[in-house]
Each structure stands twice: as C-alpha cells, then as structure tokens.
Scaffold this motif. Sequence first.
Motif, short mmCIF file in Angstrom:
data_model
loop_
_atom_site.label_atom_id
_atom_site.label_comp_id
_atom_site.label_asym_id
_atom_site.label_seq_id
_atom_site.Cartn_x
_atom_site.Cartn_y
_atom_site.Cartn_z
N ARG A 39 0.73 -1.13 -0.05
CA ARG A 39 -0.05 0.04 0.03
C ARG A 39 0.81 1.31 0.16
N ALA A 40 1.96 1.30 0.62
CA ALA A 40 2.79 2.26 0.61
C ALA A 40 3.45 2.73 -0.97
N SER A 41 3.74 1.38 -1.51
CA SER A 41 4.20 1.60 -2.91
C SER A 41 3.01 2.22 -3.86
N ALA A 42 1.92 1.57 -3.43
CA ALA A 42 0.62 2.13 -4.14
C ALA A 42 0.44 3.60 -3.88
N GLN A 43 0.51 4.19 -2.86
CA GLN A 43 0.51 5.46 -2.68
C GLN A 43 1.69 6.46 -3.24
N THR A 44 2.78 5.90 -3.61
CA THR A 44 3.74 6.60 -4.09
C THR A 44 3.55 6.64 -5.80
N TRP A 45 3.18 5.35 -6.22
CA TRP A 45 2.60 5.51 -7.69
C TRP A 45 1.30 6.36 -7.83
N ARG A 46 0.28 6.33 -6.72
CA ARG A 46 -0.70 7.21 -6.93
C ARG A 46 -0.51 8.72 -7.03
N THR A 47 0.59 9.19 -6.17
CA THR A 47 0.85 10.68 -5.98
C THR A 47 1.53 10.92 -7.34
N GLY A 48 2.63 10.14 -7.97
CA GLY A 48 3.16 10.33 -9.34
C GLY A 48 2.17 10.38 -10.47
N LEU A 49 1.41 9.14 -10.38
CA LEU A 49 0.68 9.36 -11.66
C LEU A 49 -0.22 10.47 -11.51
N THR A 50 -0.94 10.89 -10.42
CA THR A 50 -1.80 12.08 -10.51
C THR A 50 -1.08 13.52 -11.02
N ALA A 51 0.20 13.61 -10.44
CA ALA A 51 0.94 14.83 -11.13
C ALA A 51 0.96 14.53 -12.74
N PHE A 52 1.37 13.41 -12.98
CA PHE A 52 1.64 13.08 -14.43
C PHE A 52 0.55 13.44 -15.36
N ILE A 53 -0.73 13.09 -14.72
CA ILE A 53 -1.98 13.10 -15.56
C ILE A 53 -2.18 14.75 -15.38
N THR A 54 -2.11 15.50 -14.39
CA THR A 54 -2.24 16.57 -14.54
C THR A 54 -1.51 17.50 -15.41
N ALA A 97 -4.00 2.02 -8.79
CA ALA A 97 -3.22 2.43 -7.69
C ALA A 97 -4.22 2.68 -6.53
N LEU A 98 -5.07 3.57 -6.62
CA LEU A 98 -5.87 4.17 -5.84
C LEU A 98 -6.53 2.60 -4.96
N ALA A 99 -7.11 1.83 -6.02
CA ALA A 99 -7.69 0.42 -5.28
C ALA A 99 -6.69 -0.18 -4.42
N ARG A 135 -3.26 -5.47 -8.37
CA ARG A 135 -3.72 -4.43 -8.82
C ARG A 135 -2.76 -3.36 -9.12
N LEU A 136 -1.88 -3.23 -8.20
CA LEU A 136 -0.66 -2.35 -8.67
C LEU A 136 0.09 -2.83 -9.81
N GLY A 137 0.30 -4.22 -10.22
CA GLY A 137 0.81 -4.48 -11.15
C GLY A 137 0.04 -4.16 -12.31
N TRP A 138 -1.28 -4.46 -12.48
CA TRP A 138 -2.00 -4.01 -13.74
C TRP A 138 -1.96 -2.39 -13.59
N GLY A 139 -1.97 -1.70 -12.71
CA GLY A 139 -1.80 -0.22 -12.78
C GLY A 139 -0.36 0.33 -13.32
N ARG A 140 0.63 -0.49 -12.88
CA ARG A 140 2.04 -0.11 -13.72
C ARG A 140 2.08 -0.34 -15.21
N ARG A 141 1.31 -1.51 -15.53
CA ARG A 141 1.28 -1.93 -17.11
C ARG A 141 0.26 -0.88 -17.94
N ALA A 142 -0.84 -0.36 -17.11
CA ALA A 142 -1.61 0.69 -17.75
C ALA A 142 -0.54 1.79 -17.90
N VAL A 143 -0.15 2.23 -17.03
CA VAL A 143 0.94 3.53 -17.19
C VAL A 143 1.85 3.29 -18.14
N ALA A 144 2.48 2.38 -18.21
CA ALA A 144 3.58 1.98 -19.31
C ALA A 144 2.77 1.91 -20.67
#
Length: 220
Positions: A39-54, A97-99, A135-144
Amino acid sequence: MTAPAAPRARKPDAPPSKADLAERDRYAKRTAESLDGVRASAQTWRTGLTAFITIVTTGVVITGRTTTADMAPGWRTLVTVLIGGGLLLAVIGLWQALAAEAGTDPKARTLQNIRTIYGTLDAYDVHLAETAARRLGWGRRAVAAAVLFLLAGIATTWWAPAAEPSPPAYLKVTHDGNSTCGTLKSADGGQVRLTLTGTYEPVVIPLTHVTNLALTTSCP
C-alpha cells in the motif's frame, strides 16, 4: 455401514529446531509488513501518476487544438486516438493504484468469517497483500502503455503532414467578347470589381456588359 474413523494426530518425531522457529518468526513478520509495504508503494505510484496526468492533461488542453488544427483529417484522428487512449490508460492506472492503496475487500468481515474462509488472520493479510499487489501490477502496466500512447501521439504531431489548403476560388467574367479572371472584390452599383494578380487597382466591369460568370480554381 459405519464411517471410517478419522486419522489420529501423530506426534512429530522431533521438536522444531531453532532455524525452523526463526524462519516462522521471519515469515510472520514479513506477512505483517507485506500489506503495508504494497500500500505504501501504491501510494507513491498514485501520487506520481496524479501529477503526471495533471501535467499531460494541461498540455493537451492548452496546445491540443492549436497543434492539430492544420493537420490532415486522417492524421488528426490518429493523434486524437493516441492521445485520448493514453489519457484513458493513465486514468485506469491511477484507479488501480488507488484501489491497491485503499484496499480491495469492501466487505466487513468478522474474525470467525476470516477463519472460516482463510484459516488464519495472517492468511487473510496475505490475501489482501496479493490482491493489492496484483492491482498495482495492472496499474503499472496501464501506465507503461499510457506513456507509449502519449509518446506516439506527440511524435505523430511532429511528423504528420499539414492539411492541403483549400483551392482558391477565382471568378472568370466574360464580357465584351473577352474574359477577365481574378478575385472578386465587390459587386454592387451595377458593376463587378475584380482584383487581378499583380495589380493594385481593381478592374471594373459593368454588369450590362457581362455575358457569363464562372468560378474557377485558377486564372490563366
């Protein structure tokens, strides 16, 4: 007919060794920390991905229409699909990542229910950690995939050919046995005024002398 007797528990031949007990304790500690780590790793990904999308969304909104305005229709459609697909994949990655961060088991489970389904509380924590990691793995694949789509869309805007300009419309006026071809400037007061290439003053032709008017894409 009687049911077969249940097998009797057997006493182990030897007590667990210090290595076995140490390994058990290490596994218990790792199990307790696995869910928090995922969940800590997911939080880091969520924060970075939010900034990326913005950042990407802001850039697309500001420059998107200007960048694609002069493209041919087919290339404009391709860029729209690539950029739109990239943003959609990025949003899917953010959702995963949020999930993973928030948890993936919405049911309120009792201790008895957990023991019935998973056996122990540690096994339940392992299940939650595995689900969050998946779920985090699927999120990483989606980001890639989103990055690839967005890069492809940006590269397409660099190399896409410009749309062909609309052919200019000239007016060919037949009058007095001659023809004059140029850009229509005005037609009022019983006169037609044409601007000819290379001339400043328009040519004035009375409408009473005109025998034919025709649009053409070029003047001889």
